[in-house]
Write an enzyme that holds these catalytic residues in place. Structure first.
Site, PDB file in Angstrom:
ATOM      1  N   LYS A   1       9.931   6.591  14.613  1.00  0.00           N
ATOM      2  CA  LYS A   1      11.008   7.026  13.743  1.00  0.00           C
ATOM      3  C   LYS A   1      11.792   8.164  14.401  1.00  0.00           C
ATOM      4  O   LYS A   1      12.958   8.034  14.694  1.00  0.00           O
ATOM      5  CB  LYS A   1      10.445   7.445  12.386  1.00  0.00           C
ATOM      6  CG  LYS A   1       9.966   6.222  11.601  1.00  0.00           C
ATOM      7  CD  LYS A   1       8.719   6.473  10.821  1.00  0.00           C
ATOM      8  CE  LYS A   1       8.005   5.204  10.452  1.00  0.00           C
ATOM      9  NZ  LYS A   1       8.772   4.181   9.756  1.00  0.00           N
TER      10      LYS A   1
ATOM     11  N   TRP B   1       3.504   6.241   1.245  1.00  0.00           N
ATOM     12  CA  TRP B   1       2.640   6.378   2.417  1.00  0.00           C
ATOM     13  C   TRP B   1       1.393   7.186   2.112  1.00  0.00           C
ATOM     14  O   TRP B   1       0.301   6.860   2.585  1.00  0.00           O
ATOM     15  CB  TRP B   1       3.422   6.933   3.612  1.00  0.00           C
ATOM     16  CG  TRP B   1       4.360   5.885   4.130  1.00  0.00           C
ATOM     17  CD1 TRP B   1       5.724   5.909   4.080  1.00  0.00           C
ATOM     18  CD2 TRP B   1       3.998   4.621   4.699  1.00  0.00           C
ATOM     19  NE1 TRP B   1       6.240   4.742   4.594  1.00  0.00           N
ATOM     20  CE2 TRP B   1       5.203   3.933   4.979  1.00  0.00           C
ATOM     21  CE3 TRP B   1       2.785   3.989   4.991  1.00  0.00           C
ATOM     22  CZ2 TRP B   1       5.213   2.648   5.546  1.00  0.00           C
ATOM     23  CZ3 TRP B   1       2.799   2.719   5.550  1.00  0.00           C
ATOM     24  CH2 TRP B   1       3.996   2.063   5.822  1.00  0.00           C
TER      25      TRP B   1
ATOM     26  N   ASP C   1       0.658  13.847   7.627  1.00  0.00           N
ATOM     27  CA  ASP C   1       1.312  12.674   8.208  1.00  0.00           C
ATOM     28  C   ASP C   1       2.786  13.020   8.392  1.00  0.00           C
ATOM     29  O   ASP C   1       3.542  13.075   7.429  1.00  0.00           O
ATOM     30  CB  ASP C   1       1.141  11.482   7.252  1.00  0.00           C
ATOM     31  CG  ASP C   1       1.914  10.251   7.715  1.00  0.00           C
ATOM     32  OD1 ASP C   1       2.570  10.307   8.771  1.00  0.00           O
ATOM     33  OD2 ASP C   1       1.851   9.222   7.004  1.00  0.00           O
TER      34      ASP C   1
HETATM   35  C1  LIG Z   1       5.246   8.482   6.595  1.00  0.00           C
HETATM   36  C2  LIG Z   1       4.715   7.239   7.228  1.00  0.00           C
HETATM   37  N1  LIG Z   1       3.384   7.105   7.402  1.00  0.00           N
HETATM   38  C3  LIG Z   1       2.864   6.008   7.964  1.00  0.00           C
HETATM   39  C4  LIG Z   1       3.646   4.972   8.403  1.00  0.00           C
HETATM   40  C5  LIG Z   1       2.982   3.770   9.021  1.00  0.00           C
HETATM   41  O1  LIG Z   1       3.152   3.773  10.410  1.00  0.00           O
HETATM   42  P1  LIG Z   1       2.649   2.545  11.301  1.00  0.00           P
HETATM   43  O2  LIG Z   1       3.477   1.373  10.902  1.00  0.00           O
HETATM   44  O3  LIG Z   1       2.866   2.978  12.706  1.00  0.00           O
HETATM   45  O4  LIG Z   1       1.203   2.333  10.998  1.00  0.00           O
HETATM   46  C6  LIG Z   1       5.049   5.069   8.243  1.00  0.00           C
HETATM   47  C7  LIG Z   1       5.998   4.033   8.673  1.00  0.00           C
HETATM   48  O5  LIG Z   1       5.843   2.943   8.967  1.00  0.00           O
HETATM   49  C8  LIG Z   1       5.576   6.226   7.646  1.00  0.00           C
HETATM   50  O6  LIG Z   1       6.902   6.337   7.459  1.00  0.00           O
HETATM   51 MG   LIG Z   2       2.064  11.626   0.025  1.00  0.00          MG
END
Ligand SMILES: Cc1ncc(COP(=O)(O)O)c(C=O)c1O
Ligand SMILES: [Mg+2]
Ligand SMILES: Cc1ncc(COP(=O)(O)O)c(C=O)c1O
Ligand SMILES: [Mg+2]
Ligand SMILES: [Mg+2]
Ligand SMILES: [Mg+2]
Lengths: 370, 370
Positions: free
Chosen positions: B204, B110, B180
């Site tokens: 989540k 991510w 994040d």
């Molecule tokens: C740590 C993290 N960041 C970002 C995301 C992306 O989120 P979204 O699908 O709502 O854009 C996720 C999961 O999908 C995630 O687990």
């Molecule tokens: Mg990272």
């Protein structure tokens, strides 16, 4: 489901402009399956967007919408977040071409807001602006100043605040038309092939807040620059079938149920249009029959089937009107804070019984107060 | 509500990484009030975001979140759409300053995706990258290459795919930290004052898909350029208390109920952290006690409380593992398609009973298959 769960509840007739009334049958199904979808063992609120169950739900919603609007193979359907106001930016970011301009048709407050975002992205031309007539009428085709070399023409099919609605297509030659159908998608059959992009947040006529439908001609997907922020590039969503990231799963599920209701309970969009004409006429007839008391905002031939806007003789009478209506469980009739007056939003899901009650009340209120 | 409506349904233990399990008590309240909120006469799905009812619901959600995280007056809470991936763009668009760079700490998939969007918006520097160790550990403070003149430092508190989690803050001097927290918000108390921006999609650990929470230090709101697309400017949302346009009303409502559950049923975030340590330990203990059979991905001191990732001796045994688990109603244990293996997501709402069942199954499966 135990019928008493839902039937015991006193429901009002909710004339809100959005988020707005939904079909009771849809709410009942959502309620019944809320703890766990049949055979799945988890709530629709808990399942992965990549699970076979949700992939099927999204595909079914898309198929039902495609069927309802007879969407041709030339167009794709995307389910996005951010509301229609994010579309105000995404449209020019994706579609404005180097050295070209976009033509904006301004028939009310939402069109003006759309233009405000477009000017940040490139050259914008005003094809028509109804400011001089307080946006109480639509332009005739001959009044539109269209540039045959424009990247696209933007219009608002139904101006939710002023209550003026296009019930016919405009002619733009080879220039793709982009239409904001936020407050009238599904209110009538739409010749989708005549549009480049049709977008609509769901929370007025198609479902709950949180999902925005974008129907886009596939060749236009090529226009977007790969350097755009990933979420803002239509192509990313099209290539991933709206799963470039986690989509608003619940809102898509409910929108699919609304589409099913339109197909199976209403009988499609032609039947829906007929009913919408009947419903809105009930209110416009009272306005026309009491013209010295109710002042309709829109000129007759520009009137919206969705948002019936009018004024009463003065602010005190208006206040009394809202109060008396509320007592009869006819709620949310106040006009948008920017224009005041009365606005009765009679979207697809507003039962004709509710409209009849409002029409009867309006006639009686006029009789008693004029 | 008739208790049989929900209790008759067979629910599974759903270890999905997101959208993920929600507290049963929250689902039951949503179900009970789905047709009409008590005293309102309309569904939460039908009411205007500007109605007093919804304004109260949003304010209550914000107040509960503020209380849970002890958010100081220096920070504001926004409810947005577009998911965390839209934040990957909004963060650099709003916070990157002219002539400065942003430092990105890459601890997994991510973080890498976040960086991919940031480079489109300006200069990005890599403060640390765990690629060489397959993102199986976090950096020590001394390993971070931080630029004291950076606009911000971006990190991912919990890498959902790899299962590595920061359980302590990093030191960045005067440079604001943007984190994040999509997959671990609310898993422990967080010293909010140490962060410039905390963002988290809800699906989540905090609610359903469709809403993303952004907790932002108010002075940082001034950085965003007014020429940004309206939806992408944090300031617009802050000034309108997240009603710059129609917010995802239902998702905010459910997130508020989850926050209430954390306060009233769990007893706050310190109690939640204790429970989360207990739950994840049940699984890590089985892994450690059967190290010749289960290969944990993360190094011990980098292990996530939320996503427990490991591999089995080979693909055939793994397949059997998923099948046997499924038969016991232990579902969605497959690792992310990009890395494979097993991932048991044990978010706040996963009952300890579900984790015990999984731990027991894992021990038995190891005994029978090693
Ligand atoms: C740590 C993290 N960041 C970002 C995301 C992306 O989120 P979204 O699908 O709502 O854009 C996720 C999961 O999908 C995630 O687990
Ligand atoms: Mg990272
Ligand atoms: C015609 C029209 N366009 C755009 C919008 C804005 O939609 P959203 O609030 O989802 O951004 C609305 C209503 O809110 C609308 O009625
Ligand atoms: Mg317009
Ligand atoms: Mg597709
Ligand atoms: Mg505020």
């Amino acid at each position: 489901m135990n019928a008493s769960v839902s039937d015991a509840v006193q429901r009002v007739y909710n004339f809100s402009a959005g988020p707005a009334v939904l079909p009771l049958a849809v709410l009942q199904q959502v309620q019944r399956d809320l703890i766990a979808l049949p055979g799945v063992g988890s709530s629709i609120l808990e399942i992965s967007h990549r699970s076979p169950t949700f992939v099927d739900i999204a595909a079914e919603a898309k198929a039902r919408i495609t069927d309802l609007l007879s969407i041709p193979d030339t167009h794709d359907v995307l389910f996005l977040q951010g509301g229609s106001r994010l579309q105000f930016s995404m449209v020019p970011m994706n579609l404005l071409e180097e050295g070209k301009a976009a033509d904006y048709v301004l028939t009310g407050s939402w069109g003006k807001n759309a233009k405000k975002e477009a000017v940040k992205e490139g050259k914008v031309q005003i094809a028509w602006d109804g400011a001089d007539c307080s946006y109480n009428r639509l332009p005739k085709q001959s009044e539109l100043k269209l540039d045959p070399g424009a990247s696209f023409v933007h219009m608002t099919s139904n101006e939710t605040i002023e209550g003026v609605q296009f019930l016919d297509e405009i002619e733009t030659g080879d220039v793709p038309v982009v239409v904001d159908c936020s407050s009238d998608i599904f209110c009538r059959p739409l010749p989708v092939d005549k549009y480049g992009v049709i977008y609509a947040c769901a929370q007025k006529n198609a479902g709950p807040a949180g999902v925005t439908m974008v129907i886009i001609r596939k060749d236009l997907l090529a226009r977007g620059n790969a350097e755009l922020p990933g979420y803002l590039l239509y192509r990313n969503h099209a290539e991933a079938d709206s799963m470039w990231n986690t989509p608003p799963t619940f809102a898509i599920y409910v929108m699919g149920l609304v589409a099913k209701w339109l197909q199976e309970e209403i009988g499609g969009l032609a039947a829906m249009e007929k009913l919408n004409r009947e419903k809105s006429s009930l209110l416009y007839d009272v306005i026309d029959n009491n013209a010295e008391f109710y002042a309709g905002h829109a000129e007759q031939e520009s009137r919206s089937l969705m948002n019936v806007t009018f004024r009463l003789p003065n602010a005190d009478v208006e206040k009394k009107f809202f109060k008396s209506a509320e007592e009869l469980h006819l709620t949310n009739l106040k006009g948008h804070r920017s224009v005041g007056g009365v606005r009765a939003s009679v979207y697809n899901a507003m039962p004709i019984d509710g409209v009849r009650r409002l029409a009867d009340f309006m006639q009686q209120f006029a009789d008693e107060n004029k």
